[in-house]
Design a protein around this motif. Structure first.
Motif, short mmCIF file in Angstrom:
data_model
loop_
_atom_site.label_atom_id
_atom_site.label_comp_id
_atom_site.label_asym_id
_atom_site.label_seq_id
_atom_site.Cartn_x
_atom_site.Cartn_y
_atom_site.Cartn_z
N TYR A 103 20.08 20.06 3.12
CA TYR A 103 19.54 20.63 1.91
C TYR A 103 20.44 20.44 0.55
N GLU A 149 6.14 23.04 12.48
CA GLU A 149 7.25 24.26 12.77
C GLU A 149 6.93 24.95 11.20
N THR A 150 7.04 26.40 11.27
CA THR A 150 6.85 27.06 10.32
C THR A 150 7.91 27.05 8.99
N ASN A 151 7.69 27.13 8.07
CA ASN A 151 8.72 27.22 6.87
C ASN A 151 9.95 28.39 7.26
N GLU A 152 9.42 29.31 7.86
CA GLU A 152 10.31 30.66 8.29
C GLU A 152 11.24 30.11 9.13
N SER A 165 16.69 19.50 14.09
CA SER A 165 15.88 19.22 12.59
C SER A 165 15.34 17.78 12.46
N ALA A 178 12.38 27.05 9.89
CA ALA A 178 13.36 26.25 9.49
C ALA A 178 14.29 26.86 8.40
N ALA A 179 13.80 27.66 7.66
CA ALA A 179 14.52 28.22 6.57
C ALA A 179 15.63 29.40 7.31
#
Length: 549
Positions: free
Chosen positions: A192, A170-173, A160, A175-176
């Protein structure tokens, strides 16, 4: 004579025996100190490293350094390098200045390195430099295969940081999903920190009792909610664990300055912050404000100059909005300081600089109008004061000066307000229409009286607001002694405000008396009524306090 010889001869055996006994005295016992086992020290370091926050890493680094000094090995070097990398990057994120750690990591990065170690060393240099680095400094991003993203929260955290440092797409998916998988790790709790963190603060505190970064975050959250006792407790827990945590020292200073109005105590906290980091932006700003409040205008400018010449952007990690705020406010206070020092040229110079950064600031526009008024540029002064009122501000002094301007101006002043600066965008067609529609004109004397009466009413409302604030002190989240002191300070401010406002209304009554309007007496009657209410509760101040600006 014979007797003395006999005595001497008899004494010989005893002397000889004493000599012999002295020569045979037992030698001191040498206590053998057990050899320090580097493996045990290493294990101690491992036990605190897994806490996965700054306090634990700092402890671990001490153990790893001792172990490496006793028995250098590739294994210990790897642990030491990783720990120093984690400390440095976390300190950068938390505004903690630690040149020793930067040098220590640089020393260990100067030797031969494997691919993973070289990645960490390169990333540390880029992370420290921030986004303001020159393109030539940038290095190729590391191979994602170096990180175990499936099972290791530490590797996921490192990746990260890698995404952030190199600006990787990087896609938000993705990272989530990573955040969800490792949500219970302090590493991802830190990444976070937000509203959800505050909701489970008690649970997190129990799980991670040494998590200083969490405490600093919660201190800020509680401060925003005006829960000052809780905020102070969190900030103090943070600095007890991390003594050079300047953000928390600043938080303690902010509580004293903005909640308790205790300049002296706030000054102590900001000075402690600056002891650890002489260029700390928030502490320098706090010092500048305090010295301004105390009438030490030259000292205030010195602090503000240090702020403006420092790295406000923190290598690109500070938002552009925050940078502009500090640039605007620092230059505003410098301008006000020069004004109070009797230097109108300096005041005008810095108020214009401030306006470049915060053009909609009521304080900046008011000060600009005041300077124009003092230099008898009444039309420009009128426009600035109108901008203040146009934003919705209840600035009593702006209305007072507008009353004077319409009374004193020899020329016909524009009836339309200046360009909108409150942030409300007027539709283009409506703006064009308004330009063509003449506003109803009123005599300058009437407009003057309207503004003067409005200023009196505004002051009357301010008094009621100040009284309400004093009454609310018992319900504030402070200890009883602080409540008592705060009430004394607020009562003194109120008394000062009553006196200065009463004096100002006297001047307005004199101005209004010189008009020849038929309704003049109505205005005078209302203004006198307000003046009477303003002064009826004036008492000698309990403690000395700064006069109204």
């Amino acid at each position: 004579m014979i007797k003395s010889h006999v005595q001497w001869l008899v004494a010989i055996p005893f002397l000889s025996m004493s000599f012999l006994l002295g020569g045979c005295r037992a030698k001191p016992v040498v206590t053998r100190v057990p050899a320090v086992n580097p493996r045990e020290i290493l294990a101690q370091g491992d036990s605190v490293f897994v806490k996965s926050h700054l306090y634990g890493w700092r402890q671990a680094e001490t153990f790893y350094r001792r172990a490496y000094d006793l028995q250098p090995s590739a294994e210990i070097k790897d642990k030491l390098l990783l720990t120093r990398f984690l400390i440095l990057t976390r300190e950068v994120d938390e505004d903690i200045l630690d040149p020793d750690m930067e040098r220590a990591l640089g020393d260990i990065c100067s030797g031969s390195l494997n691919a993973r170690q070289k990645t960490l060393c390169d990333m540390a240099a880029l992370y420290k430099a921030g986004t303001g680095m020159q393109p030539v400094q940038k290095k190729e991003p590391p191979d994602p295969a170096l990180f175990d993203l499936e099972t290791s929260p530490l590797d996921a955290y490192l990746y990260s940081l890698c995404v952030q440092t190199y600006g990787l797409k990087e896609t938000n998916e993705a990272a989530a999903a990573r955040a969800e998988k490792f949500k219970d790790s302090p590493l991802f709790v830190y990444l976070y920190l937000g509203k959800k963190t505050a909701q489970k603060a008690e649970q997190l505190e129990k799980a991670f009792p040494d998590f200083a970064e969490l405490f600093d975050f919660m201190g800020g959250e509680q401060f925003q909610r005006t829960r000052y006792t809780a905020a102070r407790a969190y900030f103090k827990k943070a600095v007890d664990l991390i003594p050079d945590y300047t953000r928390s020292w600043n938080g303690l200073g902010n509580i004293c300055l903005f909640a308790l109005e205790d300049n002296d105590k706030a000054l102590e906290y900001y000075q402690t912050s600056l002891k650890w980091n002489p260029g700390n932006t928030a502490a320098l700003f706090g010092m500048g404000v305090i010295f301004h409040n105390l009438g030490r205008y030259a000292d205030s400018n010195d602090q503000l100059d240090k702020l403006l010449h420092g790295d406000l952007a923190r290598g690109g990690r500070t938002s552009e909005e925050a940078v502009r705020y500090y640039q605007g406010e620092a230059n505003y206070y410098k301008a006000y300081n020069y004004h109070l020092l009797g230097n109108p040229e300096g005041a005008r110079k810095f108020v214009e600089i401030a306006r470049e950064f915060v053009p909609r600031s009521d304080n900046v526009n008011y000060l600009s109008g005041l300077l124009y008024y003092r230099s008898r540029q009444l039309r420009s002064a009128k426009d600035d004061f109108m901008r203040v009122l146009q934003s919705g501000s209840t600035n009593c002094d702006a209305q007072y000066y507008l009353g004077r301007i319409y009374r004193e101006s020899k020329e016909e002043l524009d009836e339309k307000p200046p360009e909108q600066t409150s942030g409300v965008k007027i539709p283009e067609r409506l703006a064009e229409y308004l330009k063509q529609v003449p506003l109803p004109k009123e005599p300058k004397e009437k407009r003057s009286l309207d503004y003067l009466l409005a200023a009196c009413s505004c002051m009357d409302a301010n008094v009621r607001n100040m009284e309400g604030k004093i009454k609310s002190v018992p319900s504030m989240d402070l200890d009883e002694t602080e409540k008592t002191l705060l009430q004394v300070r607020l009562k003194n401010h109120l008394q000062d405000y009553r006196r200065s406002s009463g004096s100002l209304i006297d001047g307005m009554l004199e101005l209004a008396s010189g008009t020849e309007m038929e309704t003049r007496d109505t205005y005078l009657s209302l203004m006198k009524e307000i003046r009477e209410r303003m002064l009826q509760a004036v008492e000698p101040p309990a403690l000395p306090s700064p006069g109204r600006r």
